[in-house]
Design an enzyme around this catalytic site. Structure first.
Site, PDB file in Angstrom:
ATOM      1  N   GLY A 128      35.532 -67.594  79.387  1.00 58.10           N
ATOM      2  CA  GLY A 128      36.400 -66.469  79.685  1.00 58.10           C
ATOM      3  C   GLY A 128      35.605 -65.184  79.639  1.00 58.10           C
ATOM      4  CD  GLN A 177      34.213 -60.175  76.960  1.00 54.07           C
ATOM      5  OE1 GLN A 177      35.033 -60.821  77.601  1.00 54.07           O
ATOM      6  NE2 GLN A 177      33.345 -60.740  76.121  1.00 54.07           N
ATOM      7  CB  CYS A 235      33.166 -63.234  71.407  1.00 55.22           C
ATOM      8  SG  CYS A 235      33.584 -61.821  72.436  1.00 55.22           S
ATOM      9  CG  LEU A 236      30.544 -64.723  76.939  1.00 52.24           C
ATOM     10  CD1 LEU A 236      30.902 -64.612  78.418  1.00 52.24           C
ATOM     11  CD2 LEU A 236      29.352 -65.644  76.732  1.00 52.24           C
ATOM     12  CG  HIS A 294      38.670 -64.714  72.940  1.00 53.26           C
ATOM     13  ND1 HIS A 294      38.019 -64.846  71.733  1.00 53.26           N
ATOM     14  CD2 HIS A 294      37.818 -64.016  73.746  1.00 53.26           C
ATOM     15  CE1 HIS A 294      36.837 -64.248  71.817  1.00 53.26           C
ATOM     16  NE2 HIS A 294      36.687 -63.734  73.034  1.00 53.26           N
ATOM     17  CD  GLU A 295      38.125 -63.843  77.550  1.00 50.63           C
ATOM     18  OE1 GLU A 295      37.772 -62.665  77.704  1.00 50.63           O
ATOM     19  OE2 GLU A 295      37.393 -64.696  77.000  1.00 50.63           O
ATOM     20  CG  HIS A 332      37.766 -59.141  74.957  1.00 48.80           C
ATOM     21  ND1 HIS A 332      36.840 -58.474  74.187  1.00 48.80           N
ATOM     22  CD2 HIS A 332      37.442 -60.454  74.900  1.00 48.80           C
ATOM     23  CE1 HIS A 332      35.986 -59.343  73.685  1.00 48.80           C
ATOM     24  NE2 HIS A 332      36.324 -60.548  74.092  1.00 48.80           N
TER      25      HIS A 332
END
Length: 164
Positions: free
Chosen positions: A46, A51, A94-95, A136-137, A140
């Protein structure tokens, strides 16, 4: 398409609430394509627009591509309409927080309403990892990273690992 640079914590853009996308334009379609390419290259499941430095309410995800067939999803201006009472505590990476994994509590199932790339409203029930990934996304888009979901003690441990 292009692979975009991914912002890492504590970049201040990751802590900002994003604004709505509204109309689906060619620019939004290009952003979505670039975000999918970036997510797969990372390799993640994701990726949310903040991000990559774009403070708009759009994310991409593909909950199953690492274990099965690719099923990319572009989610524009989402709302979570319902969350199950049952919760799952599990590891999340997480990226934007590379190198650490945190234990996060999430609803096992959600109903997500969003606009797709054709400009159509979609309501979709997600369960298991797809529900967790979407939550999660979605976080953000509200300026929330996994560190914000931890107890102060757990956050201190995660930050110590992150800043090593």
């Amino acid at each position: 398409m292009a692979v975009l640079p991914i912002l890492t914590w504590p970049d201040g853009r990751l802590a900002q609430r994003c604004t709505g996308v509204g109309a689906v334009t060619d620019d939004i379609r290009q952003l979505a394509a670039d975000m999918l390419e970036t997510m797969y290259a990372a390799p993640g499941r994701g990726l949310a627009a903040p991000q990559v430095g774009v403070l708009r309410r759009i994310f991409v995800m593909d909950a199953g591509w690492k274990t099965g067939a690719a099923d990319p999803k572009v989610v524009i201006d989402p709302d979570i309409l319902w969350m199950s009472d049952s919760r799952r505590i599990g590891p999340e990476g997480c990226l934007s927080l590379p190198g650490i994994e945190t234990q996060i509590s999430r609803a096992d199932a959600i109903r997500l309403r969003y606009t797709n790339l054709d400009g159509q409203q979609v309501e979709e029930d997600l369960t298991g990892f797809a529900a967790i990934c979407a939550q999660h996304e979605f976080d953000h888009l509200d300026g929330i990273v996994t560190l914000h979901r931890l107890t102060p003690e757990a956050r201190a441990i995660a930050e110590k690992q992150y800043y090593l």
